[in-house]
Design a protein around this motif. Structure first.
Motif, PDB file in Angstrom:
ATOM      1  N   VAL A 193      38.730  21.562 -76.327  1.00  0.00           N
ATOM      2  CA  VAL A 193      37.528  20.938 -76.874  1.00  0.00           C
ATOM      3  C   VAL A 193      36.482  22.034 -77.063  1.00  0.00           C
ATOM      4  O   VAL A 193      36.279  22.860 -76.169  1.00  0.00           O
ATOM      5  CB  VAL A 193      36.966  19.849 -75.932  1.00  0.00           C
ATOM      6  CG1 VAL A 193      35.665  19.289 -76.479  1.00  0.00           C
ATOM      7  CG2 VAL A 193      37.982  18.721 -75.740  1.00  0.00           C
ATOM      8  N   GLY A 194      35.815  22.032 -78.213  1.00  0.00           N
ATOM      9  CA  GLY A 194      34.782  23.034 -78.458  1.00  0.00           C
ATOM     10  C   GLY A 194      35.282  24.152 -79.359  1.00  0.00           C
ATOM     11  O   GLY A 194      36.444  24.168 -79.787  1.00  0.00           O
ATOM     12  N   ALA A 195      34.398  25.094 -79.649  1.00  0.00           N
ATOM     13  CA  ALA A 195      34.719  26.201 -80.547  1.00  0.00           C
ATOM     14  C   ALA A 195      35.748  27.123 -79.905  1.00  0.00           C
ATOM     15  O   ALA A 195      35.541  27.592 -78.789  1.00  0.00           O
ATOM     16  CB  ALA A 195      33.446  26.983 -80.880  1.00  0.00           C
ATOM     17  N   PRO A 196      36.848  27.413 -80.595  1.00  0.00           N
ATOM     18  CA  PRO A 196      37.882  28.292 -80.023  1.00  0.00           C
ATOM     19  C   PRO A 196      37.343  29.661 -79.618  1.00  0.00           C
ATOM     20  O   PRO A 196      37.832  30.272 -78.666  1.00  0.00           O
ATOM     21  CB  PRO A 196      38.900  28.411 -81.159  1.00  0.00           C
ATOM     22  CG  PRO A 196      38.687  27.191 -81.994  1.00  0.00           C
ATOM     23  CD  PRO A 196      37.223  26.900 -81.924  1.00  0.00           C
ATOM     24  N   GLY A 197      36.330  30.151 -80.330  1.00  0.00           N
ATOM     25  CA  GLY A 197      35.788  31.473 -80.032  1.00  0.00           C
ATOM     26  C   GLY A 197      34.670  31.497 -79.017  1.00  0.00           C
ATOM     27  O   GLY A 197      34.021  32.534 -78.828  1.00  0.00           O
ATOM     28  N   ALA A 198      34.407  30.370 -78.351  1.00  0.00           N
ATOM     29  CA  ALA A 198      33.328  30.341 -77.343  1.00  0.00           C
ATOM     30  C   ALA A 198      33.642  31.341 -76.231  1.00  0.00           C
ATOM     31  O   ALA A 198      34.790  31.455 -75.801  1.00  0.00           O
ATOM     32  CB  ALA A 198      33.199  28.935 -76.764  1.00  0.00           C
ATOM     33  N   PRO A 199      32.630  32.073 -75.766  1.00  0.00           N
ATOM     34  CA  PRO A 199      32.882  33.132 -74.788  1.00  0.00           C
ATOM     35  C   PRO A 199      33.226  32.653 -73.384  1.00  0.00           C
ATOM     36  O   PRO A 199      33.776  33.418 -72.592  1.00  0.00           O
ATOM     37  CB  PRO A 199      31.577  33.932 -74.785  1.00  0.00           C
ATOM     38  CG  PRO A 199      30.546  33.011 -75.343  1.00  0.00           C
ATOM     39  CD  PRO A 199      31.248  32.076 -76.263  1.00  0.00           C
ATOM     40  N   SER A 200      32.908  31.435 -73.034  1.00  0.00           N
ATOM     41  CA  SER A 200      33.228  30.921 -71.702  1.00  0.00           C
ATOM     42  C   SER A 200      34.174  29.729 -71.806  1.00  0.00           C
ATOM     43  O   SER A 200      34.154  28.986 -72.800  1.00  0.00           O
ATOM     44  CB  SER A 200      31.962  30.501 -70.946  1.00  0.00           C
ATOM     45  OG  SER A 200      31.277  31.633 -70.436  1.00  0.00           O
ATOM     46  N   THR A 201      34.998  29.564 -70.771  1.00  0.00           N
ATOM     47  CA  THR A 201      35.998  28.490 -70.762  1.00  0.00           C
ATOM     48  C   THR A 201      35.874  27.645 -69.505  1.00  0.00           C
ATOM     49  O   THR A 201      35.858  28.183 -68.394  1.00  0.00           O
ATOM     50  CB  THR A 201      37.428  29.073 -70.826  1.00  0.00           C
ATOM     51  OG1 THR A 201      37.563  29.874 -72.011  1.00  0.00           O
ATOM     52  CG2 THR A 201      38.465  27.956 -70.842  1.00  0.00           C
ATOM     53  N   ARG A 242      28.516  15.409 -68.150  1.00  0.00           N
ATOM     54  CA  ARG A 242      28.818  15.238 -69.570  1.00  0.00           C
ATOM     55  C   ARG A 242      27.735  15.791 -70.501  1.00  0.00           C
ATOM     56  O   ARG A 242      28.061  16.553 -71.431  1.00  0.00           O
ATOM     57  CB  ARG A 242      29.058  13.755 -69.869  1.00  0.00           C
ATOM     58  CG  ARG A 242      29.399  13.469 -71.337  1.00  0.00           C
ATOM     59  CD  ARG A 242      29.546  11.976 -71.545  1.00  0.00           C
ATOM     60  NE  ARG A 242      30.610  11.442 -70.712  1.00  0.00           N
ATOM     61  CZ  ARG A 242      30.743  10.157 -70.412  1.00  0.00           C
ATOM     62  NH1 ARG A 242      29.856   9.275 -70.871  1.00  0.00           N
ATOM     63  NH2 ARG A 242      31.738   9.749 -69.666  1.00  0.00           N
ATOM     64  N   PRO A 243      26.450  15.449 -70.315  1.00  0.00           N
ATOM     65  CA  PRO A 243      25.443  15.976 -71.252  1.00  0.00           C
ATOM     66  C   PRO A 243      25.410  17.500 -71.283  1.00  0.00           C
ATOM     67  O   PRO A 243      25.312  18.099 -72.354  1.00  0.00           O
ATOM     68  CB  PRO A 243      24.133  15.386 -70.720  1.00  0.00           C
ATOM     69  CG  PRO A 243      24.539  14.156 -69.981  1.00  0.00           C
ATOM     70  CD  PRO A 243      25.852  14.501 -69.346  1.00  0.00           C
ATOM     71  N   ALA A 244      25.508  18.135 -70.113  1.00  0.00           N
ATOM     72  CA  ALA A 244      25.463  19.598 -70.058  1.00  0.00           C
ATOM     73  C   ALA A 244      26.690  20.199 -70.740  1.00  0.00           C
ATOM     74  O   ALA A 244      26.581  21.174 -71.502  1.00  0.00           O
ATOM     75  CB  ALA A 244      25.374  20.074 -68.605  1.00  0.00           C
ATOM     76  N   ILE A 245      27.864  19.633 -70.474  1.00  0.00           N
ATOM     77  CA  ILE A 245      29.091  20.169 -71.073  1.00  0.00           C
ATOM     78  C   ILE A 245      29.069  19.992 -72.589  1.00  0.00           C
ATOM     79  O   ILE A 245      29.401  20.917 -73.344  1.00  0.00           O
ATOM     80  CB  ILE A 245      30.328  19.473 -70.465  1.00  0.00           C
ATOM     81  CG1 ILE A 245      30.484  19.888 -68.988  1.00  0.00           C
ATOM     82  CG2 ILE A 245      31.592  19.832 -71.242  1.00  0.00           C
ATOM     83  CD1 ILE A 245      31.564  19.131 -68.241  1.00  0.00           C
ATOM     84  N   HIS A 246      28.635  18.832 -73.069  1.00  0.00           N
ATOM     85  CA  HIS A 246      28.555  18.608 -74.505  1.00  0.00           C
ATOM     86  C   HIS A 246      27.587  19.588 -75.156  1.00  0.00           C
ATOM     87  O   HIS A 246      27.864  20.134 -76.231  1.00  0.00           O
ATOM     88  CB  HIS A 246      28.114  17.178 -74.790  1.00  0.00           C
ATOM     89  CG  HIS A 246      29.208  16.168 -74.620  1.00  0.00           C
ATOM     90  ND1 HIS A 246      29.095  14.869 -75.052  1.00  0.00           N
ATOM     91  CD2 HIS A 246      30.433  16.265 -74.051  1.00  0.00           C
ATOM     92  CE1 HIS A 246      30.215  14.211 -74.771  1.00  0.00           C
ATOM     93  NE2 HIS A 246      31.030  15.043 -74.156  1.00  0.00           N
ATOM     94  N   GLU A 247      26.457  19.794 -74.519  1.00  0.00           N
ATOM     95  CA  GLU A 247      25.456  20.714 -75.075  1.00  0.00           C
ATOM     96  C   GLU A 247      26.028  22.131 -75.196  1.00  0.00           C
ATOM     97  O   GLU A 247      25.856  22.802 -76.217  1.00  0.00           O
ATOM     98  CB  GLU A 247      24.212  20.725 -74.181  1.00  0.00           C
ATOM     99  CG  GLU A 247      23.124  21.680 -74.652  1.00  0.00           C
ATOM    100  CD  GLU A 247      21.957  21.747 -73.681  1.00  0.00           C
ATOM    101  OE1 GLU A 247      21.336  22.825 -73.568  1.00  0.00           O
ATOM    102  OE2 GLU A 247      21.673  20.726 -73.009  1.00  0.00           O
ATOM    103  N   LEU A 248      26.707  22.567 -74.162  1.00  0.00           N
ATOM    104  CA  LEU A 248      27.273  23.913 -74.162  1.00  0.00           C
ATOM    105  C   LEU A 248      28.410  24.032 -75.178  1.00  0.00           C
ATOM    106  O   LEU A 248      28.550  25.060 -75.855  1.00  0.00           O
ATOM    107  CB  LEU A 248      27.785  24.254 -72.757  1.00  0.00           C
ATOM    108  CG  LEU A 248      26.703  24.444 -71.685  1.00  0.00           C
ATOM    109  CD1 LEU A 248      27.322  24.460 -70.289  1.00  0.00           C
ATOM    110  CD2 LEU A 248      25.924  25.738 -71.933  1.00  0.00           C
ATOM    111  N   GLU A 249      29.227  22.989 -75.287  1.00  0.00           N
ATOM    112  CA  GLU A 249      30.310  23.010 -76.275  1.00  0.00           C
ATOM    113  C   GLU A 249      29.749  23.026 -77.692  1.00  0.00           C
ATOM    114  O   GLU A 249      30.204  23.817 -78.538  1.00  0.00           O
ATOM    115  CB  GLU A 249      31.202  21.783 -76.092  1.00  0.00           C
ATOM    116  CG  GLU A 249      32.079  21.815 -74.860  1.00  0.00           C
ATOM    117  CD  GLU A 249      32.791  20.501 -74.599  1.00  0.00           C
ATOM    118  OE1 GLU A 249      33.724  20.484 -73.777  1.00  0.00           O
ATOM    119  OE2 GLU A 249      32.408  19.467 -75.211  1.00  0.00           O
ATOM    120  N   ASP A 250      28.779  22.156 -77.963  1.00  0.00           N
ATOM    121  CA  ASP A 250      28.254  22.014 -79.318  1.00  0.00           C
ATOM    122  C   ASP A 250      27.494  23.249 -79.780  1.00  0.00           C
ATOM    123  O   ASP A 250      27.363  23.500 -80.986  1.00  0.00           O
ATOM    124  CB  ASP A 250      27.356  20.773 -79.411  1.00  0.00           C
ATOM    125  CG  ASP A 250      28.134  19.475 -79.221  1.00  0.00           C
ATOM    126  OD1 ASP A 250      29.379  19.508 -79.322  1.00  0.00           O
ATOM    127  OD2 ASP A 250      27.500  18.432 -78.959  1.00  0.00           O
TER     128      ASP A 250
END
Length: 304
Positions: free
Chosen positions: A83-91, A111-119
């Protein structure tokens, strides 16, 4: 038979029944009171700390043969849904069970924090779905819900449906997710998800073997409970004495990403569920959840 013998046999039966009831009660307490060493969700409630824990034994196993795989899912020995951008620097790596109350507390609180960071492209998540409660308590809710979530992945709506499932999680002892009709009813809450292809996928259990393979990986992992949550490989249950908050997660991601460019998501998350909490537990978790409480796997061979 004399009255005395009759009374003696009746008393023996009563003693046996009492013993059985005590054993059942002891088993229930054991399942709800064991704390394992992976991520646990801790909630501050009425000035105290409530810890949600459960036990699990790993459920069924799958063969090593190649299994049907959802779109974009990783295979290998530890299959996962990204879930999220494949190139995101953290996993963020998450091992969880849809029937697990501690997982629901974690998901609702973070959930809100994870969604914010993913988006924002700063974080990508990898979800490993397991069936420990099916194995420990009986039933098929963990398996059927996980398969349905995989079917939603094919439609590009895994995150939205994943969140709906946790927002409507039944009590652990009620295996409501075993009912595929109920899973389809919940899917109707995600715009555009219910199609003939999705319905067939859910009813046929297309990804049951994939889910079982993920559960096998958990059993072999050495992790001891759900949810187990890792940030860039670091076990968050060991951060800040386990009293880890969504704000702490954002800070850790910010520190880890210094000097790195965020990833670019190829598409938004269609049908994303709103970030509001809909259950009493969720409202409490949203204020103070921290990844520390959990469902330990006391009967699983090495873990979870």
């Amino acid at each position: 038979m004399s009255q005395k013998n009759h009374e003696g046999k009746r008393t023996a039966r009563e003693r046996l029944q009492e013993q059985r009831e005590k054993e059942k009660a002891r088993a229930r307490r054991s399942r709800q009171a064991i704390v394992a060493g992976s991520v646990v969700v801790v909630l501050a409630i009425a000035g105290g700390i409530a810890v949600w824990v459960t036990s699990a034994n790993g459920g069924g196993t799958s063969s090593d043969n190649e299994t049907a795989r959802p779109k974009q899912a990783s295979g290998g020995s530890r299959p996962a849904i990204p879930v999220g951008a494949p190139g995101a620097p953290s996993t963020l790596t998450v091992w969880e069970d849809f029937r697990c109350p501690a997982c629901q507390q974690f998901e609702t609180g973070f959930r809100p924090a994870i969604h914010e960071l993913e988006d924002s492209g700063r974080l990508k998540s990898e979800y490993h779905l397991v069936t420990i409660i099916d194995g420990n308590a009986g039933g098929k809710g963990s398996l059927n819900a996980a398969n349905a979530a995989m079917c939603a992945q094919d439609a590009g709506k895994f995150r939205a449906y994943h969140d709906v499932l946790y927002s409507h999680q039944p009590p652990e002892e009620q295996d409501k997710f075993a009912d595929k009709k109920y899973l389809l009813q919940l899917a109707a809450k995600v715009k555009g998800l219910v199609t003939p292809a999705f319905t067939t996928c859910v009813n046929d259990g297309r990804y049951d073997a994939f889910v079982q393979k993920s559960n096998d990986a958990f059993v072999k992992s050495g992790y001891r409970g759900t949810p187990t949550v890792l940030l860039n490989g670091k076990d968050l249950s060991k951060e800040k004495g386990g009293r880890f908050t969504p704000a702490d997660l954002k800070k850790m991601v910010q520190d880890a990403n210094k000097g790195k460019q965020p990833g670019k998501s190829s598409s938004p998350h269609p049908g994303a569920a709103p970030h509001k909490n809909t259950s009493p537990q969720g409202k409490q978790a949203g204020r103070s959840a921290s990844p520390r409480a959990q469902h330990p796997a006391t009967s699983a061979t090495p873990g979870y």
